[in-house]
Design an enzyme around this catalytic site. Structure first.
Site, PDB file in Angstrom:
ATOM      1  N   TYR A 158     -18.109  13.151   2.327  1.00  0.00           N
ATOM      2  CA  TYR A 158     -16.780  13.775   2.306  1.00  0.00           C
ATOM      3  C   TYR A 158     -15.904  13.193   3.424  1.00  0.00           C
ATOM      4  O   TYR A 158     -14.688  13.057   3.266  1.00  0.00           O
ATOM      5  CB  TYR A 158     -16.873  15.300   2.395  1.00  0.00           C
ATOM      6  CG  TYR A 158     -17.342  15.857   3.717  1.00  0.00           C
ATOM      7  CD1 TYR A 158     -16.436  16.155   4.724  1.00  0.00           C
ATOM      8  CD2 TYR A 158     -18.692  16.101   3.966  1.00  0.00           C
ATOM      9  CE1 TYR A 158     -16.852  16.672   5.943  1.00  0.00           C
ATOM     10  CE2 TYR A 158     -19.116  16.616   5.177  1.00  0.00           C
ATOM     11  CZ  TYR A 158     -18.195  16.898   6.160  1.00  0.00           C
ATOM     12  OH  TYR A 158     -18.618  17.399   7.369  1.00  0.00           O
ATOM     13  N   CYS A 203     -12.052  18.729  11.412  1.00  0.00           N
ATOM     14  CA  CYS A 203     -11.184  19.537  10.547  1.00  0.00           C
ATOM     15  C   CYS A 203      -9.701  19.495  10.909  1.00  0.00           C
ATOM     16  O   CYS A 203      -8.849  19.297  10.042  1.00  0.00           O
ATOM     17  CB  CYS A 203     -11.616  21.008  10.576  1.00  0.00           C
ATOM     18  SG  CYS A 203     -13.355  21.307  10.812  1.00  0.00           S
ATOM     19  N   HIS A 243       1.182  34.226 -12.223  1.00  0.00           N
ATOM     20  CA  HIS A 243       1.804  33.141 -12.980  1.00  0.00           C
ATOM     21  C   HIS A 243       3.114  32.712 -12.330  1.00  0.00           C
ATOM     22  O   HIS A 243       3.883  33.560 -11.906  1.00  0.00           O
ATOM     23  CB  HIS A 243       2.065  33.622 -14.412  1.00  0.00           C
ATOM     24  CG  HIS A 243       2.534  32.542 -15.336  1.00  0.00           C
ATOM     25  ND1 HIS A 243       1.732  31.492 -15.715  1.00  0.00           N
ATOM     26  CD2 HIS A 243       3.737  32.342 -15.936  1.00  0.00           C
ATOM     27  CE1 HIS A 243       2.411  30.700 -16.530  1.00  0.00           C
ATOM     28  NE2 HIS A 243       3.627  31.196 -16.671  1.00  0.00           N
ATOM     29  N   GLU A 274     -12.345  11.646   2.484  1.00  0.00           N
ATOM     30  CA  GLU A 274     -11.164  12.276   3.092  1.00  0.00           C
ATOM     31  C   GLU A 274     -10.352  11.253   3.881  1.00  0.00           C
ATOM     32  O   GLU A 274      -9.125  11.188   3.757  1.00  0.00           O
ATOM     33  CB  GLU A 274     -11.589  13.429   4.002  1.00  0.00           C
ATOM     34  CG  GLU A 274     -12.050  14.659   3.237  1.00  0.00           C
ATOM     35  CD  GLU A 274     -12.529  15.780   4.152  1.00  0.00           C
ATOM     36  OE1 GLU A 274     -12.474  16.941   3.724  1.00  0.00           O
ATOM     37  OE2 GLU A 274     -12.958  15.503   5.292  1.00  0.00           O
ATOM     38  N   CYS A 306     -14.790  19.771  15.311  1.00  0.00           N
ATOM     39  CA  CYS A 306     -13.742  20.312  14.436  1.00  0.00           C
ATOM     40  C   CYS A 306     -12.363  20.166  15.054  1.00  0.00           C
ATOM     41  O   CYS A 306     -11.433  19.671  14.436  1.00  0.00           O
ATOM     42  CB  CYS A 306     -14.034  21.783  14.131  1.00  0.00           C
ATOM     43  SG  CYS A 306     -12.742  22.564  13.142  1.00  0.00           S
ATOM     44  N   GLU A 348      -4.525  30.945 -11.309  1.00  0.00           N
ATOM     45  CA  GLU A 348      -4.642  31.762 -12.531  1.00  0.00           C
ATOM     46  C   GLU A 348      -5.486  31.075 -13.601  1.00  0.00           C
ATOM     47  O   GLU A 348      -6.021  31.738 -14.491  1.00  0.00           O
ATOM     48  CB  GLU A 348      -3.266  32.110 -13.100  1.00  0.00           C
ATOM     49  CG  GLU A 348      -2.571  30.942 -13.772  1.00  0.00           C
ATOM     50  CD  GLU A 348      -1.309  31.345 -14.518  1.00  0.00           C
ATOM     51  OE1 GLU A 348      -1.316  32.411 -15.164  1.00  0.00           O
ATOM     52  OE2 GLU A 348      -0.317  30.591 -14.440  1.00  0.00           O
ATOM     53  N   LYS A 408      -8.005  15.927  10.818  1.00  0.00           N
ATOM     54  CA  LYS A 408      -8.159  15.492   9.412  1.00  0.00           C
ATOM     55  C   LYS A 408      -7.160  16.198   8.500  1.00  0.00           C
ATOM     56  O   LYS A 408      -6.478  15.577   7.687  1.00  0.00           O
ATOM     57  CB  LYS A 408      -9.609  15.760   8.978  1.00  0.00           C
ATOM     58  CG  LYS A 408      -9.937  15.467   7.515  1.00  0.00           C
ATOM     59  CD  LYS A 408      -9.765  16.686   6.609  1.00  0.00           C
ATOM     60  CE  LYS A 408     -10.570  17.882   7.009  1.00  0.00           C
ATOM     61  NZ  LYS A 408     -11.979  17.778   6.731  1.00  0.00           N
TER      62      LYS A 408
END
Length: 520
Positions: free
Chosen positions: A226, A89, A495, A230, A84, A500, A92
């Site tokens: 992934y 992670c 909003h 990515e 990671c 939302e 990346k």
């Protein structure tokens, strides 16, 4: 599942934490009679292993961490912190951010900013900044271990017996370490398709891409995981000619409607896709370029193309082969080579545990490894009996349009409950930020998978759009603790945000109505 035969007992008069380290079960090998060097030995200095080690040390245990990075076939190596921190992670997400910034700069003139176009990206400068940050994290982990009095050994470990490991330094010096409890947290490494001519000699993996000093140039990414998408996404975003070669479906194991939308958006942003194709050979040309030969599985026709870099992203394999697990009697899945564990993370040897990517049936995610490691340490120290709950774990794929999800995919829900018992609410929406810049939002999409019977328990949430990870994290709390569709609809939205749109999902797939959001 294996493990769990040994039962932890507390010796009369022993401190609460210390007592759990006495086990009923197999008698230790003669060489291990007497006091062990450590209460706990962790093999692997990645996220899960470090979390477990630091937690146990904080609770008063004598702990050691053994970590060693075998350089990649291309010679790339790194420091403490695991996948990671070093090749996953962290770098990346930073390179993903670099690509997003490029898009924002292109949007800027629409918002009144006078920015000279086209903008150019400097890979060398970005790479240096990313690599410096990673190195600072390596150092930070060393300091944290030292602060907690955890002994760190930079040695390659293998089992001698069920309580002892042999560790060898880079220079060949051997060290023997023993412990009452051992945690295996060695993670995994990228696969190479060794059956393909030139794959190992000329290709790179995610172990290398983040440590390149110079731009990879025109890149072929082989795979549809992934990791593949990515990497291809940020390479395209940085202005590089990028092609993804996929044998079958994208993002296997994820919701396939969402996966298709991910690749559609990537294609709209300039990533090329070669679908239903497999490479057969990689050759280096006199000018240094790589010539790749591949077969189109649909037509059977052989094709050839040239690239500067070939990136293999075809999956990962657990780091178990050099551990000599058989010396300790630890069982693995013969197909995956992952270590079999029970709900307590125990292997077939009761005082040896496995956490993170190396354990069978566990999600290959950093946060789950960290939490599993901490909970394991707490159980070993008698502080808690909680075990890791692997259900409803949220995650996000950082493709150009991010995909966040938690819970079941639509396919999984239908397979488990039956189509007649599942209701899917969905919407295509346009982020406000996309409007002025006239960005394509045709793949921005949300769906909530629910039980049809009131109050309609939420089984899964899937969101494709900007900042999907930030949105998914919040809703994951409700879904983890049994939120219903009715409760989500009673939640007031903020909003104007993308989040939302989740609490405004009113149209079901079953209704056949147009799910496109219009107006406020």
């Amino acid at each position: 599942m294996c493990g769990g035969e040994g039962r932890a007992v507390r010796l009369p008069g022993a401190p609460e934490c210390a007592g759990v380290f006495q086990q009923e079960g197999p008698t230790p090998a003669p060489a291990m009679e007497g006091k062990q060097d450590y209460d706990l030995l962790v093999i692997g200095g990645g996220s899960g292993g470090l979390a477990c080690a630091k937690e146990a040390a904080q609770l008063g245990k004598k702990v050691a961490v053994v970590d060693y990075v075998e350089p990649s076939p291309r010679g790339t190596s790194w420091g403490l912190g695991g996948t990671c921190v070093n090749v996953g992670c962290i770098p990346k997400k930073l390179m993903h951010q670099a690509a997003l910034l490029g898009g924002m700069i292109r949007d800027a003139p629409h918002y009144g900013w006078d920015v000279a176009q086209p903008v150019q990206h400097d890979w060398k400068k970005m790479a240096e900044a990313v690599q410096n940050h990673v190195k600072s994290l390596n150092w930070g982990h060393r300091v944290q271990l030292q602060d907690r009095k955890v002994k760190y050994f930079n040695i390659k470990a293998s089992f001698v017996n069920e309580h002892t490991i042999s560790g060898v330094t880079k220079g060949g010096k051997e060290t023997l370490l023993s412990a009452e409890h051992i945690v295996i947290a060695t993670g995994g490494r990228p696969k190479y398709p060794t059956h393909i001519e030139g794959a190992l000699e000329y290709g790179i993996t995610s172990d290398d891409i983040f440590w390149l000093k110079d731009s990879p140039g025109k890149t072929l990414v082989v795979g549809a995981s992934y990791v593949a998408l990515e990497c291809a996404g940020f390479l395209t975003g940085l202005g590089l000619d990028t092609t993804v070669m996929m044998r079958s479906i994208p993002l296997r194991g994820f919701d396939q409607q969402m996966s298709s939308l991910v690749t559609e958006y990537m294609a709209s942003q300039g990533t090329h896709f070669l679908k239903h194709c497999i490479p057969s050979r990689v050759q280096k040309l006199p000018d240094g370029q790589l010539q790749v030969t591949w077969e189109d599985l649909t037509s059977g026709i052989e094709n050839v193309g040239t690239f500067d870099t070939v990136l293999w992203a075809i999956g990962r394999i657990p780091e178990t082969r050099s551990l000599n697990l058989e010396n300790a009697g630890i069982n693995t899945n013969p197909n995956s080579q992952k270590i079999l564990v029970d709900a307590q993370e125990a292997t077939s040897v009761p005082h040896i545990y496995a956490i993170g990517d190396v354990a069978e049936g566990r999600p290959e995610l950093t946060p789950t490894a960290i939490m599993a490691g901490k909970l394991l340490a707490q159980r070993l120290c008698g502080q808690s009996s909680d075990v890791m709950d692997y259900s409803n774990v949220p995650t996000t794929i950082f493709t150009p349009l991010e995909y966040g999800c938690v819970g079941l995919s639509e396919e999984e829900a239908i397979a488990h409950y039956g189509e007649e018992h599942v209701e899917v609410y969905h919407a295509y929406y346009k982020p406000l930020e996309f409007t002025v810049a006239e960005r394509d939002a045709s793949q921005c999409y949300i769906k909530m998978v629910c039980l049809r019977k009131p109050p309609q328990l939420v089984l899964g949430l899937h969101l494709l759009g900007p900042n999907a990870g930030e949105v998914t994290q919040g809703f994951a709390l409700g879904i983890k603790f049994g939120a219903s569709y009715k409760q989500v609809m009673q939640t007031v939205g903020i909003h104007p945000t993308c989040a939302e749109e989740v609490v405004k999902l009113r149209i079901s797939k079953r209704s056949g109505l147009d799910p496109t959001v219009t107006g406020c």
